[in-house]
Design a protein around this motif. Sequence first.
Motif, short mmCIF file in Angstrom:
data_model
loop_
_atom_site.label_atom_id
_atom_site.label_comp_id
_atom_site.label_asym_id
_atom_site.label_seq_id
_atom_site.Cartn_x
_atom_site.Cartn_y
_atom_site.Cartn_z
N ILE A 101 -3.34 13.48 -8.77
CA ILE A 101 -3.16 13.38 -7.51
C ILE A 101 -1.59 13.33 -7.38
O ILE A 101 -0.88 12.72 -7.95
CB ILE A 101 -3.74 12.05 -7.01
CG1 ILE A 101 -5.12 12.09 -7.41
CG2 ILE A 101 -3.42 11.60 -5.41
CD1 ILE A 101 -5.58 10.34 -6.96
N LEU A 102 -1.00 14.11 -6.30
CA LEU A 102 0.53 14.21 -6.06
C LEU A 102 0.70 13.32 -4.84
O LEU A 102 0.12 13.38 -3.92
CB LEU A 102 0.89 15.51 -5.81
CG LEU A 102 2.37 15.82 -5.66
CD1 LEU A 102 3.24 15.89 -6.40
CD2 LEU A 102 2.53 17.28 -4.84
N VAL A 103 1.44 12.29 -5.13
CA VAL A 103 2.06 11.38 -3.71
C VAL A 103 3.32 11.58 -3.75
O VAL A 103 4.13 11.51 -4.49
CB VAL A 103 1.59 10.12 -4.04
CG1 VAL A 103 1.89 9.31 -3.06
CG2 VAL A 103 0.11 9.90 -4.72
N ASN A 104 3.50 12.01 -2.39
CA ASN A 104 4.79 12.32 -1.95
C ASN A 104 5.24 11.83 -0.37
O ASN A 104 4.31 11.58 0.29
CB ASN A 104 5.47 13.82 -1.86
CG ASN A 104 5.98 14.29 -3.30
OD1 ASN A 104 5.23 15.12 -3.79
ND2 ASN A 104 6.67 13.30 -3.86
N ASN A 105 6.53 11.18 -0.25
CA ASN A 105 6.81 11.12 1.15
C ASN A 105 6.75 12.22 1.94
O ASN A 105 7.10 13.38 1.48
CB ASN A 105 8.11 10.16 1.05
CG ASN A 105 8.29 8.92 0.71
OD1 ASN A 105 7.02 8.31 1.02
ND2 ASN A 105 9.05 8.38 0.02
N PRO B 145 -1.01 5.61 -16.98
CA PRO B 145 -0.90 6.81 -16.50
C PRO B 145 -0.75 7.02 -15.18
O PRO B 145 -1.06 6.36 -14.33
CB PRO B 145 -2.32 7.72 -16.62
CG PRO B 145 -3.21 6.27 -16.71
CD PRO B 145 -2.43 5.03 -17.26
N TYR B 146 0.45 8.04 -14.76
CA TYR B 146 0.95 8.01 -13.34
C TYR B 146 -0.25 8.96 -12.74
O TYR B 146 -0.87 9.62 -13.64
CB TYR B 146 2.03 8.89 -13.41
CG TYR B 146 3.27 8.07 -14.01
CD1 TYR B 146 4.13 7.22 -13.03
CD2 TYR B 146 3.54 8.21 -15.17
CE1 TYR B 146 4.98 6.36 -13.43
CE2 TYR B 146 4.73 7.23 -15.79
CZ TYR B 146 5.47 6.26 -14.68
OH TYR B 146 6.68 5.52 -15.25
N PRO B 147 -0.22 8.92 -11.57
CA PRO B 147 -1.25 9.80 -10.64
C PRO B 147 -1.35 11.24 -11.02
O PRO B 147 -2.48 11.87 -11.11
CB PRO B 147 -1.11 9.50 -9.10
CG PRO B 147 -0.26 8.19 -9.37
CD PRO B 147 0.42 8.07 -10.59
N THR B 148 -0.06 11.75 -11.44
CA THR B 148 0.13 12.91 -11.67
C THR B 148 -0.59 13.54 -12.92
O THR B 148 -0.86 14.61 -13.29
CB THR B 148 1.50 13.71 -11.67
OG1 THR B 148 2.34 12.65 -12.14
CG2 THR B 148 1.86 13.86 -10.06
N ALA C 70 0.69 -1.10 -0.02
CA ALA C 70 0.01 -0.07 -0.01
C ALA C 70 0.95 1.26 -0.12
O ALA C 70 0.16 2.33 -0.26
CB ALA C 70 -0.99 -0.05 1.21
N GLY C 71 2.00 1.15 0.21
CA GLY C 71 3.03 2.27 -0.10
C GLY C 71 3.18 2.54 -1.53
O GLY C 71 3.50 3.88 -1.89
N GLU C 72 3.01 1.65 -2.65
CA GLU C 72 2.97 2.01 -4.01
C GLU C 72 2.10 3.06 -4.21
O GLU C 72 0.80 2.83 -3.69
CB GLU C 72 2.92 0.85 -4.67
CG GLU C 72 3.50 0.75 -5.93
CD GLU C 72 2.52 1.17 -6.96
OE1 GLU C 72 2.98 1.62 -8.20
OE2 GLU C 72 1.43 1.52 -6.79
N GLU C 73 2.43 4.26 -4.81
CA GLU C 73 1.22 5.21 -5.17
C GLU C 73 -0.02 5.02 -5.72
O GLU C 73 -1.03 5.34 -4.92
CB GLU C 73 1.80 6.49 -5.57
CG GLU C 73 2.33 6.20 -6.94
CD GLU C 73 2.97 7.30 -7.78
OE1 GLU C 73 2.92 8.30 -7.18
OE2 GLU C 73 3.18 7.33 -8.88
N THR C 74 -0.06 3.82 -6.65
CA THR C 74 -1.42 3.55 -7.32
C THR C 74 -2.33 2.80 -6.29
O THR C 74 -3.33 2.66 -6.04
CB THR C 74 -1.37 2.98 -8.40
OG1 THR C 74 -0.46 1.88 -8.64
CG2 THR C 74 -0.68 3.98 -9.56
N ALA C 75 -1.45 1.89 -5.55
CA ALA C 75 -2.06 0.89 -4.48
C ALA C 75 -2.65 1.79 -3.35
O ALA C 75 -3.72 1.62 -2.83
CB ALA C 75 -1.11 -0.09 -3.93
#
Lengths: 382, 528
Positions: A95-99, A86-89, A64-69
């Motif tokens: 959607i922006l996913v960042n640590n 397609p990437y979330p961005t 669940a750490g993988e951005e699409t998951a």
Amino acid sequence: MIAAFCGGAEQGIIYVRGNYDLAISHLTQIIKTLNQAGLLGKNILGSGFNFNVNLEISPGAFVAGEETALIATLAGERGMPKPRPPYPTEMRKPILVNNCETLANIPAILNLGVEKYREIGSEKSPGTKIFSLAGKVRQVGYIEVPFGMSLREIIFDLGGGLRSNRPFKAAQVGGPSGGFLAASFLDTPMDYDSLEALGLSLGSGSIVVIDDESCIVALNRFNLEFMSKESCGRCIPCREGIYRLLEIIDSIVTRDNLGTENGLKRYQTLSQLEKLAQVIADTSACGLGQGAPNPVLSSLKFFREEYEAHIFSQKCPAKQCKGLLTYRIDADLCKGCSVCLERCPEGAIVGERKHSHFILADRCTRCGICLEFCSFSAIIIS
Amino acid sequence: MDTIKISINDLAVAAKKGQTILESAKENGISIPTLCHLSRLAPSGNCRICVVEVVGKKRLVPACAYPVEEGMVIYTHSERVRRARKTVVELLLANHPDDCLICIRNSDCELLKLASEFGIRERRYLGKKRSRSLDLSSVAIERDPNKCVLCGRCLRACIDRQQIGAINFAKRGFETTIDTAFSLELKDSECVFCGQCVLTCPTGALRERSALKHVWAAIHDPGKKVIALVSPAAKIDFVMGNKSSLIHVEGQITAALKRLGFDYVLDLSLANDIYRKELANELLKNKKEGSGTLISSFCPSVVKLVEQSYPELVANLSRIKSPQQIAGDLIKTEFTRTNGFNPKDLFVVAIRPCTAAKYEAARLEMGSDGLRDVDAVLTTRELLRMLQTAGVEYERLAAEDIANPFINANPFLGVLEVAGGLVSTLGVSTGEDLEKELLCAKEFREKTIKINDEVIHCLACDNLGKANKLLSDKAKLEKLDLVEIHACPSGCLGGGGLSLPGIDGIPSRIKAFLSLCAHNKQKVDLPN
């Protein structure tokens, strides 16, 4: 909030794993305080900028750490990655996913200015990195150091060396899918490029220190078992392949009474392990499967002879792989006190009082209880 | 559409923007093997069989899900790629039962085909195999999780297309499986037995529950009169890949069934007409009493969907039995009486491209006095196997006329098995405009018709995804008098019991159907 402002987002989500109670209670409090102070919510500080932050509790799967998951679990679906692109961005609603570590660097860059910030760390990897030190190192915990600091400095200066006072053998860098760095690579600068040149990655930033009493093969078995359980099961190489890697390692750490016809098979074990690991890394759909073979591949590179000792001599140099160990009693040292005989759960020890005892090898499960209770160091492991 | 330049296997080709690597390779005569990919379902990139090498990418990428980019340099069959594909298939085989010799899909298994394509001649990975129990609970569909390769095609059909979601991935890692919610048996699950999953399954993991044993037993029983009830859509299934006309094949099927030992071969056309006539009456009654929208009841999957997910609409379901059950009932009553049979000696076998029909025939209320309306239902796949077993080559037989005691050939022969068919034929007097009116291919097809000067607002839709959308839209439903719903795409022409891989031939099935209508045009009979 800066990222949200730049990206034009009005809704932010902080995603925390469910069992991190302390982090959850801290974050809940902080979000409440910020809302009360008007630093979150509608029209922040009169700027006309609206931004809300919600805390979302992750169901607690590694993948669940993988951005699409991650996004899938937020939508209430099963935590399984989706094909990228397609990437979330790039999605219709990006959607922006960042640590949080990445986002935490933004204020530092803005405050210091780009030039000043670039002075910290190495040329290609500016700034600092948080490492978590674990394993046999004296001082475990989190450290924030500039990129480019050598592994030696991190382990021996900041970490205070090895707790066991035994020789340093290797460090696994980057979590359960991180590769191993042998002692000869202690002076490697810890930054992205230097590690990538070695085929490794910084990954999660964890550094697990290992001394010569730890078996690389056993450690890999542990990693693979974890990864095999955490695989989401979507793509074949990860779901089926990691499990077969685990089976191959299992065959390495158990003694088999193979006849000569299987000698060739034993000889092929390592090349099979290596080839399968490469295909898994090459074909898996997401970072979990792509990264899972890393420890196998890097340890085959640096510690091949340790695998060979297991396979051909059927010996575990670190004396960790139970399947390959033999317990015996030194007849000269044994006083015949019978403590071991009484404790042995398998009834594998025989003997009379005041006479040396013996271990029945075919009954012994190498649990180590006799070793623990023998006052005369008469139990010998080989 | 924008054209971009890419290179595939050192060949400069033009590709369309937005295309996947798989699509543009196919356009240029390069075939990339696939397993989890089906053109009618969204790509998932699950199986990694279609991986290709793209210069500049660190890892192999799935051709089925990866869009082409300007200047992309692709190698579809390099050594690295071939080795990866082969390993992936070997990994699947390592966790697959070794029972190809007795597997129902051994003549058309996609995994077997891949193993043969990649030249796998040894087992390099030996180890634990998944072992799960079979789900034989339902009368319509069987599940064998051990043969499942987890490609996810079935659940994309079930979730994305049909929006039923009876099955999904469960558990993780090596233990991953496809299961119903709470691991319920299929008969207790949300499954409506439409069989669309069976059509997508590349292996023998999903298959219909075979009734062949009972049918053979009845045929061999000298005291039984075995009656075949052939549905028009099943006949159309036989015509596919066959050069002869439908009319000719229809006669050949009749001949073949006789050779198999069926005593009578009938068809569903009269029952279809009765259904339409009764429905028109019910519609007019409904309209008069103001009892709201009438929902068609000929599709058992739709009936189950309404019962389990829209209990508030159960009262709106038409009270008429489906044509299959009407026909069965008629045979056990009228046909027995006129021929002087004992109804207990009759064994009615419906032959349909449908798995849900098996469920319907087994429903408690579908029979009386200990007699079933229909005793067994065979999918067209099963009939094909039966012909094989008996050594009957139907294509070489001389056509025989269908000996229908309820003879009633008309242009609307199989119209209830085509999406839009009911709505199209309720108000019209000839088959002239059928071609124009048929099929709700795109979204919903709405139509206003007149019966006895009553204005009726109708809507037809195929596939349960659309049906779910419609049934939850109460405002829209209220404005309609009649809703015709088929569970499968384009109705029974895309049914879950078709010969495999039948579903890709829907357009030609529709054509065959229309030609049949045209043939029978002269014998028009009106239900209203």
